[in-house]
Write a protein that holds these residues in place. Structure first.
Motif, PDB file in Angstrom:
ATOM      1  N   GLN A 169       0.819  -1.218   0.000  1.00  0.00           N
ATOM      2  CA  GLN A 169       0.000   0.000   0.000  1.00  0.00           C
ATOM      3  C   GLN A 169       0.854   1.270   0.000  1.00  0.00           C
ATOM      4  N   TRP A 170       1.963   1.238   0.744  1.00  0.00           N
ATOM      5  CA  TRP A 170       2.734   2.471   0.957  1.00  0.00           C
ATOM      6  C   TRP A 170       4.153   2.415   0.410  1.00  0.00           C
ATOM      7  N   GLY A 171       4.603   1.190   0.032  1.00  0.00           N
ATOM      8  CA  GLY A 171       5.999   1.047  -0.392  1.00  0.00           C
ATOM      9  C   GLY A 171       6.952   1.218   0.775  1.00  0.00           C
ATOM     10  N   ALA A 183      -2.722   2.296  13.090  1.00  0.00           N
ATOM     11  CA  ALA A 183      -3.608   2.346  14.261  1.00  0.00           C
ATOM     12  C   ALA A 183      -5.080   2.303  13.851  1.00  0.00           C
ATOM     13  N   ARG A 184      -5.369   2.559  12.585  1.00  0.00           N
ATOM     14  CA  ARG A 184      -6.753   2.452  12.103  1.00  0.00           C
ATOM     15  C   ARG A 184      -7.254   1.005  12.180  1.00  0.00           C
ATOM     16  N   VAL A 185      -6.312   0.072  12.156  1.00  0.00           N
ATOM     17  CA  VAL A 185      -6.694  -1.349  12.136  1.00  0.00           C
ATOM     18  C   VAL A 185      -5.958  -2.068  13.276  1.00  0.00           C
ATOM     19  N   ARG A 194     -16.393  -6.910  13.304  1.00  0.00           N
ATOM     20  CA  ARG A 194     -16.688  -5.822  12.362  1.00  0.00           C
ATOM     21  C   ARG A 194     -15.450  -4.947  12.150  1.00  0.00           C
ATOM     22  N   TYR A 195     -15.354  -4.362  10.956  1.00  0.00           N
ATOM     23  CA  TYR A 195     -14.184  -3.526  10.658  1.00  0.00           C
ATOM     24  C   TYR A 195     -14.236  -2.234  11.449  1.00  0.00           C
ATOM     25  N   PHE A 196     -15.464  -1.740  11.684  1.00  0.00           N
ATOM     26  CA  PHE A 196     -15.641  -0.475  12.422  1.00  0.00           C
ATOM     27  C   PHE A 196     -16.595  -0.726  13.592  1.00  0.00           C
ATOM     28  N   VAL A 291     -11.946  -8.692   0.981  1.00  0.00           N
ATOM     29  CA  VAL A 291     -10.947  -9.683   1.371  1.00  0.00           C
ATOM     30  C   VAL A 291      -9.577  -9.039   1.156  1.00  0.00           C
ATOM     31  N   ASN A 292      -8.798  -8.945   2.247  1.00  0.00           N
ATOM     32  CA  ASN A 292      -7.446  -8.362   2.161  1.00  0.00           C
ATOM     33  C   ASN A 292      -6.438  -9.462   1.857  1.00  0.00           C
ATOM     34  N   TYR A 293      -5.549  -9.195   0.917  1.00  0.00           N
ATOM     35  CA  TYR A 293      -4.472 -10.159   0.597  1.00  0.00           C
ATOM     36  C   TYR A 293      -3.218  -9.657   1.297  1.00  0.00           C
ATOM     37  N   TYR A 336      -4.478   9.790  -4.308  1.00  0.00           N
ATOM     38  CA  TYR A 336      -5.506   9.278  -3.373  1.00  0.00           C
ATOM     39  C   TYR A 336      -5.107   9.425  -1.909  1.00  0.00           C
ATOM     40  N   TYR A 337      -3.869   8.988  -1.590  1.00  0.00           N
ATOM     41  CA  TYR A 337      -3.484   8.990  -0.173  1.00  0.00           C
ATOM     42  C   TYR A 337      -2.284   9.907   0.033  1.00  0.00           C
ATOM     43  N   ALA A 338      -2.453  10.927   0.870  1.00  0.00           N
ATOM     44  CA  ALA A 338      -1.319  11.757   1.279  1.00  0.00           C
ATOM     45  C   ALA A 338      -0.338  10.871   2.046  1.00  0.00           C
ATOM     46  N   LYS A 371      -4.471  15.350   4.414  1.00  0.00           N
ATOM     47  CA  LYS A 371      -4.735  14.533   5.605  1.00  0.00           C
ATOM     48  C   LYS A 371      -5.453  13.251   5.184  1.00  0.00           C
ATOM     49  N   TYR A 372      -5.470  12.296   6.094  1.00  0.00           N
ATOM     50  CA  TYR A 372      -6.107  10.994   5.862  1.00  0.00           C
ATOM     51  C   TYR A 372      -7.480  11.029   6.537  1.00  0.00           C
ATOM     52  N   TYR A 373      -8.426  11.710   5.906  1.00  0.00           N
ATOM     53  CA  TYR A 373      -9.748  11.865   6.519  1.00  0.00           C
ATOM     54  C   TYR A 373     -10.754  10.883   5.926  1.00  0.00           C
TER      55      TYR A 373
HETATM   56  N1  UDP Z   1      -3.330  -2.559   7.138  1.00  0.00           N
HETATM   57  C1  UDP Z   1      -2.592  -3.710   6.994  1.00  0.00           C
HETATM   58  N2  UDP Z   1      -3.247  -4.889   6.757  1.00  0.00           N
HETATM   59  C2  UDP Z   1      -4.590  -4.961   6.664  1.00  0.00           C
HETATM   60  C3  UDP Z   1      -5.345  -3.783   6.814  1.00  0.00           C
HETATM   61  C4  UDP Z   1      -4.676  -2.590   7.039  1.00  0.00           C
HETATM   62  O1  UDP Z   1      -1.368  -3.676   7.040  1.00  0.00           O
HETATM   63  O2  UDP Z   1      -5.118  -6.056   6.447  1.00  0.00           O
HETATM   64  C5  UDP Z   1      -2.610  -1.299   7.396  1.00  0.00           C
HETATM   65  C6  UDP Z   1      -2.090  -0.676   6.091  1.00  0.00           C
HETATM   66  O3  UDP Z   1      -0.908   0.021   6.365  1.00  0.00           O
HETATM   67  C7  UDP Z   1      -3.217   0.259   5.729  1.00  0.00           C
HETATM   68  C8  UDP Z   1      -3.624   0.788   7.101  1.00  0.00           C
HETATM   69  O4  UDP Z   1      -3.481  -0.344   7.976  1.00  0.00           O
HETATM   70  O5  UDP Z   1      -2.803   1.268   4.857  1.00  0.00           O
HETATM   71  C9  UDP Z   1      -5.017   1.365   7.192  1.00  0.00           C
HETATM   72  O6  UDP Z   1      -5.951   0.420   6.719  1.00  0.00           O
HETATM   73  P1  UDP Z   1      -7.399   0.849   6.236  1.00  0.00           P
HETATM   74  O7  UDP Z   1      -8.161  -0.379   5.902  1.00  0.00           O
HETATM   75  O8  UDP Z   1      -7.985   1.786   7.214  1.00  0.00           O
HETATM   76  O9  UDP Z   1      -7.037   1.629   4.889  1.00  0.00           O
HETATM   77  P2  UDP Z   1      -7.985   2.321   3.811  1.00  0.00           P
HETATM   78  O10 UDP Z   1      -9.288   1.599   3.806  1.00  0.00           O
HETATM   79  O11 UDP Z   1      -8.088   3.735   4.228  1.00  0.00           O
HETATM   80  O12 UDP Z   1      -7.214   2.129   2.566  1.00  0.00           O
END
Ligand code: UDP
Ligand code: FAD
Length: 390
Positions: A169-171, A183-185, A194-196, A291-293, A336-338, A371-373
């Motif tokens: 996602q970020w390199g 910290a969002r996850v 649930r995700y949220f 589904v996250n890979y 898309y993402y700052a 910002k990441y809003y």
């Molecule tokens: N993240 C991760 N694995 C996951 C989900 C999230 O490493 O399965 C990390 C990753 O760095 C990601 C950040 O947590 O950019 C925030 O995730 P979020 O799902 O909130 O990102 P968004 O939906 O905003 O892309």
């Protein structure tokens, strides 16, 4: 026609602000939007197969802000939807090619999937004794723990959930990016998968674009799409000119700050995304909305819109894969993402300082504020700015 306020960009920031200035402030508002549609990145539409898709990536609404929820509820009813995400990872020690799915955020159920029911439960007890039941612990915090068993769990989660996904996602590694991002996850010591956990969450019953159509449908609002505001604006000596005439009313700009000032200090770094949409001849493609890979594959996640929107369509379904890349500003790319860090914030501050020299210019939104809003945060900021201006 004469306008009292100018809004650039018709995403959540611009649309909420325009509506408030028009309705509460009685101002005649001109909205200029570069794309050929309103809605910003929350825009949705039907694809060729008739499936409601989000063209700029999956958007799930969630908030703890009652004012925002009540406000947006004026423009839509909601479909109750609680987003659930699983990490899809290669199975270990079992048949070649097998895959395992476990909840993300990583929780007590994930622990049992990873370690088996007995060991998983014991490790869960240990974590809850250390941090408390129903607590959220960030991966970076968990990795500070010196207990060998907890440390081992932290390493497992880091390796199987965070490090590869974050690199895609970020390199960069989780340690290198803004800690608020991972910290969002957090790791969640709960059975809640649930995700949220926000008080209000769901999907707009008729889609996001409908919200924007209703919000901008006001006699005081004029919207021009397909117009890059920079071609009509001139910013010099503290004055803003629109089509050559000084514009003295508030100008709310929701695009990228560096673009507004001709990239004079250099480009603000962003991550871009490539979206790959696929329609499948089956009712459902995957078990969950997203589904996250997290270990392999070049894409970060696959989202299946029908899970989220509730659209009934037995014959087909559409998914989107997301591939992240370093945004360069080339034609066809979208920021898309700052990429939030000290150096980039300092560069942003230089653009902000330029903006501050125009007394009637307001930078608002995810791009303009660098910002990441989430959507709700942007709506809240737009309401607050309108409070100030009205
Ligand atoms: N993240 C991760 N694995 C996951 C989900 C999230 O490493 O399965 C990390 C990753 O760095 C990601 C950040 O947590 O950019 C925030 O995730 P979020 O799902 O909130 O990102 P968004 O939906 O905003 O892309
Ligand atoms: P935008 O939506 O980007 O709107 C800015 C608008 O300004 C754009 O339409 C752009 O074309 C226009 N513009 C820019 N420059 C100019 C110019 N020079 N002239 C005219 N117009 C211009 N948030 C959530 O709450 N939940 C989610 O599930 C979620 N998922 C997301 C998934 C992805 C992949 C991404 C990238 C974001 C996600 N977000 C989510 C965040 C959400 O997209 C933002 O919070 C929201 O879009 C911000 O609104 P905005 O108005 O600030 O920006």
């Amino acid at each position: 026609m004469i306008f009292d306020a100018l809004v650039i960009g018709a995403g959540f920031a611009g649309a909420v602000c325009a509506r408030e200035l028009a309705e509460r402030g009685g101002k005649r508002v001109l909205v200029l939007e570069r794309r050929d549609h309103i809605g910003g990145n929350a825009y949705d539409c039907l694809d060729d197969a008739g499936i409601l898709i989000h063209q700029y990536g999956p958007h799930i609404f969630h908030t703890n802000d009652k004012r925002v929820f009540d406000y947006l509820s004026r423009f839509t009813r909601w479909r109750d939807y609680q987003h659930r995400v699983v990490a899809n990872i290669p199975g270990e020690g079992s048949a070649a090619g097998s895959r395992v799915q476990m909840p993300v955020p990583f929780n007590l159920t994930s622990l049992e999937t990873a370690y088996g029911p007995e060991t998983g439960r014991a490790l869960g007890e240990k974590l809850m004794a250390a941090y408390g039941a129903e607590k959220k612990v960030t991966i970076l915090e968990l990795r500070q723990n010196e207990d060998p068993e907890i440390r081992q769990v932290a390493d497992y989660v880091y390796e199987h959930v965070f490090v590869h996904y974050t690199m895609k996602q970020w390199g960069q590694t989780p340690e290198q990016i803004d800690p608020n991002t991972t910290a969002r996850v957090p790791v969640f010591l709960s059975r809640d998968d649930r995700y949220f956990q926000d008080s209000w969450q769901g999907m707009p019953l008729e889609g996001y674009t409908r919200i924007f159509q209703r919000m901008l449908d006001h006699p005081n609002i004029t919207v021009h799409t397909g117009v890059d505001a920079r071609e009509r604006l001139e910013l010099t000596d503290g004055q803003i000119r629109l089509d050559g005439e000084v514009f003295a009313g508030p100008v709310i700009y929701t695009g990228a700050a560096d673009e507004l000032f001709g990239l004079r200090f250099g480009r603000l770094p962003y991550r871009g995304l490539k979206f790959e949409f696929e329609t499948h001849d089956t009712e459902f493609f995957q078990t969950h909305g997203t589904v996250n890979y997290t270990v392999d594959q070049p894409y970060t996640r696959i989202t299946e819109f029908k899970h989220m929107t509730g659209q009934v369509k037995p014959d087909c379904t559409t998914t989107v894969k997301e591939y992240s890349y370093a945004y360069t500003g080339a034609a066809g790319e979208t920021p898309y993402y700052a990429i939030i860090n000290l150096e980039n914030n300092a560069l942003y501050a230089r653009y902000r300082e330029q903006a501050d020299s125009f007394p009637n210019l307001y930078l608002l939104g995810r791009l303009a504020e660098y910002k990441y809003y989430n959507m709700d945060a942007i709506a809240a900021r737009a309401l607050a700015l309108a409070d100030e201006l009205v």
